[in-house]
Write a protein that holds these residues in place. Structure first.
Motif, PDB file in Angstrom:
ATOM      1  N   MET A   1      14.860  -5.742  -5.742  1.00 48.41           N
ATOM      2  CA  MET A   1      16.037  -4.940  -6.066  1.00 48.41           C
ATOM      3  C   MET A   1      15.618  -3.742  -6.902  1.00 48.41           C
ATOM      4  N   GLY A   2      16.565  -2.859  -7.165  1.00 47.49           N
ATOM      5  CA  GLY A   2      16.359  -1.758  -8.083  1.00 47.49           C
ATOM      6  C   GLY A   2      15.267  -0.789  -7.664  1.00 47.49           C
ATOM      7  N   MET A   3      14.499  -0.319  -8.651  1.00 47.93           N
ATOM      8  CA  MET A   3      13.460   0.670  -8.394  1.00 47.93           C
ATOM      9  C   MET A   3      12.390   0.141  -7.447  1.00 47.93           C
ATOM     10  N   GLY A   4      12.068  -1.134  -7.552  1.00 46.84           N
ATOM     11  CA  GLY A   4      11.060  -1.719  -6.671  1.00 46.84           C
ATOM     12  C   GLY A   4      11.507  -1.714  -5.230  1.00 46.84           C
ATOM     13  N   ALA A   5      12.760  -2.077  -4.993  1.00 45.30           N
ATOM     14  CA  ALA A   5      13.290  -2.086  -3.624  1.00 45.30           C
ATOM     15  C   ALA A   5      13.347  -0.676  -3.051  1.00 45.30           C
ATOM     16  N   ALA A   6      13.795   0.289  -3.863  1.00 44.29           N
ATOM     17  CA  ALA A   6      13.862   1.673  -3.402  1.00 44.29           C
ATOM     18  C   ALA A   6      12.473   2.207  -3.075  1.00 44.29           C
ATOM     19  N   THR A   7      11.496   1.828  -3.875  1.00 39.24           N
ATOM     20  CA  THR A   7      10.115   2.259  -3.636  1.00 39.24           C
ATOM     21  C   THR A   7       9.572   1.637  -2.356  1.00 39.24           C
ATOM     22  N   ALA A   8       9.845   0.353  -2.156  1.00 36.43           N
ATOM     23  CA  ALA A   8       9.379  -0.314  -0.944  1.00 36.43           C
ATOM     24  C   ALA A   8       9.962   0.335   0.309  1.00 36.43           C
ATOM     25  N   GLU A   9      11.241   0.647   0.267  1.00 37.55           N
ATOM     26  CA  GLU A   9      11.887   1.276   1.424  1.00 37.55           C
ATOM     27  C   GLU A   9      11.298   2.653   1.709  1.00 37.55           C
ATOM     28  N   LEU A  10      11.095   3.451   0.669  1.00 37.50           N
ATOM     29  CA  LEU A  10      10.543   4.791   0.849  1.00 37.50           C
ATOM     30  C   LEU A  10       9.107   4.731   1.345  1.00 37.50           C
ATOM     31  N   PHE A  11       8.299   3.843   0.770  1.00 34.85           N
ATOM     32  CA  PHE A  11       6.906   3.704   1.217  1.00 34.85           C
ATOM     33  C   PHE A  11       6.856   3.317   2.692  1.00 34.85           C
ATOM     34  N   ALA A  12       7.722   2.399   3.097  1.00 30.62           N
ATOM     35  CA  ALA A  12       7.732   1.971   4.500  1.00 30.62           C
ATOM     36  C   ALA A  12       8.127   3.121   5.420  1.00 30.62           C
TER      37      ALA A  12
ATOM     38  N   ASP B   1      -4.452  -0.600  -0.566  1.00 24.96           N
ATOM     39  CA  ASP B   1      -4.689   0.799  -0.898  1.00 24.96           C
ATOM     40  C   ASP B   1      -3.861   1.285  -2.072  1.00 24.96           C
ATOM     41  N   VAL B   2      -2.674   0.717  -2.237  1.00 18.33           N
ATOM     42  CA  VAL B   2      -1.721   1.190  -3.243  1.00 18.33           C
ATOM     43  C   VAL B   2      -1.062  -0.015  -3.897  1.00 18.33           C
ATOM     44  N   ALA B   3      -0.829   0.089  -5.198  1.00 18.54           N
ATOM     45  CA  ALA B   3      -0.064  -0.949  -5.895  1.00 18.54           C
ATOM     46  C   ALA B   3       0.893  -0.285  -6.872  1.00 18.54           C
ATOM     47  N   VAL B   4       2.112  -0.772  -6.901  1.00 24.41           N
ATOM     48  CA  VAL B   4       3.099  -0.329  -7.885  1.00 24.41           C
ATOM     49  C   VAL B   4       3.475  -1.557  -8.708  1.00 24.41           C
ATOM     50  N   ASN B   5       3.030  -1.570  -9.960  1.00 29.52           N
ATOM     51  CA  ASN B   5       3.273  -2.710 -10.841  1.00 29.52           C
ATOM     52  C   ASN B   5       4.579  -2.475 -11.589  1.00 29.52           C
ATOM     53  N   ASN B   6       5.647  -2.961 -10.969  1.00 28.43           N
ATOM     54  CA  ASN B   6       7.007  -2.629 -11.374  1.00 28.43           C
ATOM     55  C   ASN B   6       7.770  -3.808 -11.978  1.00 28.43           C
ATOM     56  N   ALA B   7       7.329  -5.036 -11.737  1.00 26.14           N
ATOM     57  CA  ALA B   7       8.071  -6.209 -12.206  1.00 26.14           C
ATOM     58  C   ALA B   7       8.282  -6.147 -13.712  1.00 26.14           C
ATOM     59  N   ALA B   8       9.497  -6.493 -14.146  1.00 29.32           N
ATOM     60  CA  ALA B   8       9.819  -6.397 -15.566  1.00 29.32           C
ATOM     61  C   ALA B   8      10.807  -7.477 -15.978  1.00 29.32           C
TER      62      ALA B   8
END
Length: 254
Positions: free
Chosen positions: A16-27, A85-92
């Motif tokens: 959800m949130g920023m992580g979900a938005a990032t996943a959708e955009l990356f895809a 290749d890429v990692a976004v460490n977003n969990a909080a």
């Protein structure tokens, strides 16, 4: 051609949130995305949403405060999509709500465990995999404006998010010789389920509160943070490492 064509990305806290938005955009930009989260129901639903839109995504359950889960998360990405290749460490974890004189040790451990130790563990196993592949890659750690200036009554969260910036700079220094770039993003107030919950808990009026937290007079959208993550993940930011990007509507300039 997408900005991330051919790349494999892990995004933690992506249900959800920023992580979900990032996943959708990356895809949408061509990445094959691993959605990592503790919430299995929402995480699998987010992966299906991306798949239904024509993207490549897979879900893995992971508690980033546990080394075994993080190691398995990275291995899952490699087993599923072949590399990292890429990692976004977003969990909080949700911020604590007591000043230091009233510190709750269990809450301190929980916040630090996810928001700081979790980032360190993610870096450990992500870096190992990137080195194993011969180097190269981009890692984005999600800090906060609380990592730049303190907020009232949130000592664990402030300490953790300051620590994320320190970890980012250390990793950038140590692994730049291997072509691995490590940067941090420091969002301000973002309209996410976590923020909406806090507004209710503290009886805050959204419009007036937003004006206190932004020169633009509004909360950020998760997609606006995702766009910065995308640029840092892509080759367009090839000369950027060890940097901290605020996405806060000018809050830290106030």
């Amino acid at each position: 051609m997408g900005m991330l064509d051919g790349k494999v990305a892990i995004i933690t806290g992506a249900a959800m949130g920023m992580g979900a938005a990032t996943a959708e955009l990356f895809a949408r930009e061509g990445a094959r995305v691993v959605i990592a989260d503790l919430n299995e129901e929402l995480g699998r639903a987010q992966a299906r949403k991306i798949q239904d839109a024509g993207g490549a995504a897979a879900f893995v359950r992971a508690d980033v405060s546990r080394a075994g889960d993080v190691e398995a998360m990275v291995q899952f990405a490699v087993d599923t999509f072949g590399r990292l290749d890429v990692a976004v460490n977003n969990a909080a974890h949700s911020p604590d709500t007591r000043p230091l004189a009233d510190l709750d040790e269990a809450v301190w451990d929980a916040v630090i465990g996810v928001d700081l130790k979790g980032v360190a563990l993610c870096l450990k196993y992500e870096l190992r995999q990137m080195l194993k592949q011969g180097g190269g890659g981009s890692i984005i750690n999600i800090s906060s404006v609380s990592g730049i200036r303190p907020q009232p009554g949130t000592p664990a969260y402030v300490a953790a998010k300051h620590g994320v910036i320190g970890l980012t700079k250390q990793a950038a220094m140590d692994y730049s010789p291997h072509g691995i770039r490590v940067n941090a993003v420091a969002p301000g107030a973002v309209d996410t389920p976590m923020l909406q919950k806090a507004l209710v808990e503290f009886n805050l009026e959204p419009v007036s509160y937003a004006k206190q937290l932004s020169l633009l007079g509004r909360f950020a959208q998760a997609s606006e943070v995702a766009e910065v993550n995308l640029w840092l993940a892509s080759d367009r930011s090839s000369y950027v490492t060890g940097a901290v990007y605020t996405v806060d509507g000018g809050y830290t300039a106030m």
